[in-house]
Motif scaffolding. Structure first.
Motif, PDB file in Angstrom:
ATOM      1  N   UNK A   1      47.232  59.841   1.280  1.00 36.21           N
ATOM      2  CA  UNK A   1      47.646  59.934   2.682  1.00 36.21           C
ATOM      3  C   UNK A   1      46.467  60.375   3.552  1.00 36.21           C
ATOM      4  N   UNK A   2      46.360  59.835   4.774  1.00 41.33           N
ATOM      5  CA  UNK A   2      45.295  60.269   5.689  1.00 41.33           C
ATOM      6  C   UNK A   2      45.344  61.777   5.923  1.00 41.33           C
ATOM      7  N   UNK A   3      44.175  62.376   6.044  1.00 36.40           N
ATOM      8  CA  UNK A   3      44.059  63.815   6.220  1.00 36.40           C
ATOM      9  C   UNK A   3      43.465  64.123   7.595  1.00 36.40           C
ATOM     10  N   UNK A   4      44.239  64.709   8.494  1.00 37.11           N
ATOM     11  CA  UNK A   4      43.703  65.043   9.828  1.00 37.11           C
ATOM     12  C   UNK A   4      42.489  65.966   9.770  1.00 37.11           C
ATOM     13  N   UNK A   5      42.497  66.928   8.852  1.00 37.97           N
ATOM     14  CA  UNK A   5      41.361  67.858   8.783  1.00 37.97           C
ATOM     15  C   UNK A   5      40.087  67.146   8.337  1.00 37.97           C
ATOM     16  N   UNK A   6      40.228  66.191   7.419  1.00 38.88           N
ATOM     17  CA  UNK A   6      39.063  65.407   6.991  1.00 38.88           C
ATOM     18  C   UNK A   6      38.576  64.531   8.141  1.00 38.88           C
ATOM     19  N   UNK A   7      39.512  63.990   8.925  1.00 38.06           N
ATOM     20  CA  UNK A   7      39.124  63.193  10.096  1.00 38.06           C
ATOM     21  C   UNK A   7      38.316  64.046  11.071  1.00 38.06           C
ATOM     22  N   UNK A   8      38.754  65.282  11.283  1.00 37.73           N
ATOM     23  CA  UNK A   8      38.023  66.178  12.185  1.00 37.73           C
ATOM     24  C   UNK A   8      36.624  66.485  11.643  1.00 37.73           C
ATOM     25  N   UNK A   9      36.537  66.693  10.347  1.00 39.37           N
ATOM     26  CA  UNK A   9      35.233  66.977   9.740  1.00 39.37           C
ATOM     27  C   UNK A   9      34.312  65.762   9.824  1.00 39.37           C
ATOM     28  N   UNK A  10      34.882  64.570   9.647  1.00 36.56           N
ATOM     29  CA  UNK A  10      34.072  63.360   9.764  1.00 36.56           C
ATOM     30  C   UNK A  10      33.583  63.197  11.200  1.00 36.56           C
ATOM     31  N   UNK A  11      34.438  63.501  12.169  1.00 36.64           N
ATOM     32  CA  UNK A  11      34.005  63.404  13.563  1.00 36.64           C
ATOM     33  C   UNK A  11      32.834  64.342  13.830  1.00 36.64           C
ATOM     34  N   UNK A  12      32.897  65.548  13.323  1.00 31.82           N
ATOM     35  CA  UNK A  12      31.789  66.489  13.484  1.00 31.82           C
ATOM     36  C   UNK A  12      30.520  65.933  12.842  1.00 31.82           C
ATOM     37  N   UNK A  13      30.679  65.328  11.661  1.00 36.28           N
ATOM     38  CA  UNK A  13      29.534  64.735  10.973  1.00 36.28           C
ATOM     39  C   UNK A  13      28.927  63.609  11.801  1.00 36.28           C
ATOM     40  N   UNK A  14      29.785  62.726  12.327  1.00 37.01           N
ATOM     41  CA  UNK A  14      29.292  61.598  13.125  1.00 37.01           C
ATOM     42  C   UNK A  14      28.627  62.089  14.408  1.00 37.01           C
ATOM     43  N   UNK A  15      29.217  63.094  15.051  1.00 41.36           N
ATOM     44  CA  UNK A  15      28.621  63.640  16.277  1.00 41.36           C
ATOM     45  C   UNK A  15      27.220  64.191  16.011  1.00 41.36           C
ATOM     46  N   UNK A  16      27.003  64.713  14.826  1.00 39.44           N
ATOM     47  CA  UNK A  16      25.697  65.255  14.484  1.00 39.44           C
ATOM     48  C   UNK A  16      24.693  64.216  14.037  1.00 39.44           C
ATOM     49  N   UNK A  17      25.136  62.956  13.910  1.00 41.58           N
ATOM     50  CA  UNK A  17      24.242  61.896  13.424  1.00 41.58           C
ATOM     51  C   UNK A  17      24.300  60.651  14.312  1.00 41.58           C
ATOM     52  N   UNK A  18      24.696  60.799  15.550  1.00 43.90           N
ATOM     53  CA  UNK A  18      24.882  59.640  16.426  1.00 43.90           C
ATOM     54  C   UNK A  18      23.605  58.821  16.552  1.00 43.90           C
ATOM     55  N   UNK A  19      22.479  59.482  16.737  1.00 41.35           N
ATOM     56  CA  UNK A  19      21.219  58.762  16.944  1.00 41.35           C
ATOM     57  C   UNK A  19      20.465  58.520  15.644  1.00 41.35           C
ATOM     58  N   UNK A  20      21.043  58.945  14.524  1.00 37.71           N
ATOM     59  CA  UNK A  20      20.379  58.791  13.232  1.00 37.71           C
ATOM     60  C   UNK A  20      20.925  57.572  12.503  1.00 37.71           C
ATOM     61  N   UNK A  21      20.352  57.293  11.347  1.00 35.04           N
ATOM     62  CA  UNK A  21      20.832  56.199  10.512  1.00 35.04           C
ATOM     63  C   UNK A  21      22.020  56.717   9.708  1.00 35.04           C
ATOM     64  N   UNK A  22      23.174  56.791  10.366  1.00 36.25           N
ATOM     65  CA  UNK A  22      24.357  57.384   9.754  1.00 36.25           C
ATOM     66  C   UNK A  22      25.002  56.417   8.765  1.00 36.25           C
ATOM     67  N   UNK A  23      25.449  56.955   7.621  1.00 38.16           N
ATOM     68  CA  UNK A  23      26.180  56.139   6.654  1.00 38.16           C
ATOM     69  C   UNK A  23      27.435  56.874   6.223  1.00 38.16           C
ATOM     70  N   UNK A  24      28.485  56.115   5.995  1.00 45.84           N
ATOM     71  CA  UNK A  24      29.727  56.707   5.524  1.00 45.84           C
ATOM     72  C   UNK A  24      29.626  57.116   4.058  1.00 45.84           C
TER      73      UNK A  24
END
Length: 299
Positions: free
Chosen positions: A179-202
């Motif tokens: 099942x989707x996890x809201x807390x993991x979604x929030x953590x991923x958003x924080x990760x993406x926000x910290x790597x917006x200008x970088x070569x981000x990979x999932x």
């Protein structure tokens, strides 16, 4: 060699054209996109030709656009037509030839690194190489379209979801999807926000958060109503607007905010803002004066 396809420049491995006149010819276009996990993209039209027995060090994902293919994989006989998806495992010998009824075929192959699927699924793929799965075929076809001008984060997401589907198919059991996890979604958003200008990979995010890429995508999309890729692109465009209005040249903005070239940046910017970066930047010159003149208001 370089090759232009749909206005995009690609690094092409080879282009082969044998036997004329058309349409009874064999034509091949192959290239290596700058995307992790994909060794080669291979599009071909084959007529009156049989591939010799051979093998690849990669997983091969094959869809047929016209006609039908027969192939022997190890000692198993298989066929592929336009409504099927085929997967050939690494290091297993096979051949390939047009089905007699058609005499030719058009196909699109993806050659994927050996880590695309667990090695223990090789035997299953030999036994059950072809599936009738319209949604999977559509996903693979859409991925091919994206590989003409690839966006790494988008391709990574699509490839992970395709791999998950193949894994469930080859394991021959109903998928067990967390099942989707809201807390993991929030953590991923924080990760993406910290790597917006970088070569981000999932893949990096998945290792950090100890979840699979498909699970991250489902959790994020459920929580925010937007895919991780679309979220990153929107954040980059938002940052680009500020830099353009400060006078930074568009070519420099593209690299500053994480796009791999100006064409890639321009395509996304125009989709989000409706005009090119150059026109957007030029609109700032004298904008307050224009807004005060009759007939130049907006909204």
């Amino acid at each position: 060699m370089r090759f232009s396809l749909a206005g995009s420049e690609l690094h092409v491995l080879y282009v082969v054209d044998v036997s004329e006149p058309l349409p009874e010819s064999c034509r091949v276009v192959a290239w290596r996109p700058t995307v992790a996990g994909i060794a080669e993209v291979f599009h071909a039209r084959i007529a009156d030709y049989r591939y010799p027995t051979h093998s690849h060090a990669t997983w091969t994902v094959l869809i047929v656009d016209h006609g039908a293919i027969r192939y022997d994989l190890d000692t198993r006989h298989h066929g592929a037509v336009a409504d099927t998806v085929s997967i050939l495992p690494p290091d297993v010998v096979h051949n390939g030839y047009p089905a007699e009824r058609f005499g030719s075929f058009r196909k699109r192959n993806l050659y994927l690194d050996s880590g695309f699927l667990p090695y223990e699924l090789v035997g299953r793929a030999v036994d059950a190489s072809t599936f009738q799965d319209g949604r999977l075929r559509a996903a693979i076809s859409a991925l091919h379209d994206r590989l003409i001008a690839p966006d790494s984060l988008d391709v990574e997401t699509r490839l992970a979801l395709i791999a998950e589907t193949f894994q469930h198919r080859l394991q021959r059991r109903p998928p067990s999807i967390r099942e989707p996890e809201p807390t993991i979604a929030d953590q991923l958003r924080q990760y993406l926000d910290g790597h917006v200008a970088a070569s981000v990979t999932l893949n990096d995010a998945a290792r950090s958060l100890q979840r699979s890429v498909p699970h991250l995508v489902r959790s994020f999309t459920k929580r925010y109503g937007i895919s991780p890729h679309a979220y990153v692109v929107a954040k980059r465009i938002e940052a680009a607007r500020g830099l353009l209005l400060q006078g930074m040249p568009a070519a420099r903005v593209a690299t500053e905010i994480g796009f791999h070239d100006q064409a890639h940046f321009t395509r996304h910017f125009k989709r989000h803002v409706s005009v090119t970066p150059a026109r957007y930047a030029a609109s700032a010159d004298g904008a307050p004066q224009r807004m005060r003149r009759p007939g130049h208001g907006y909204g």
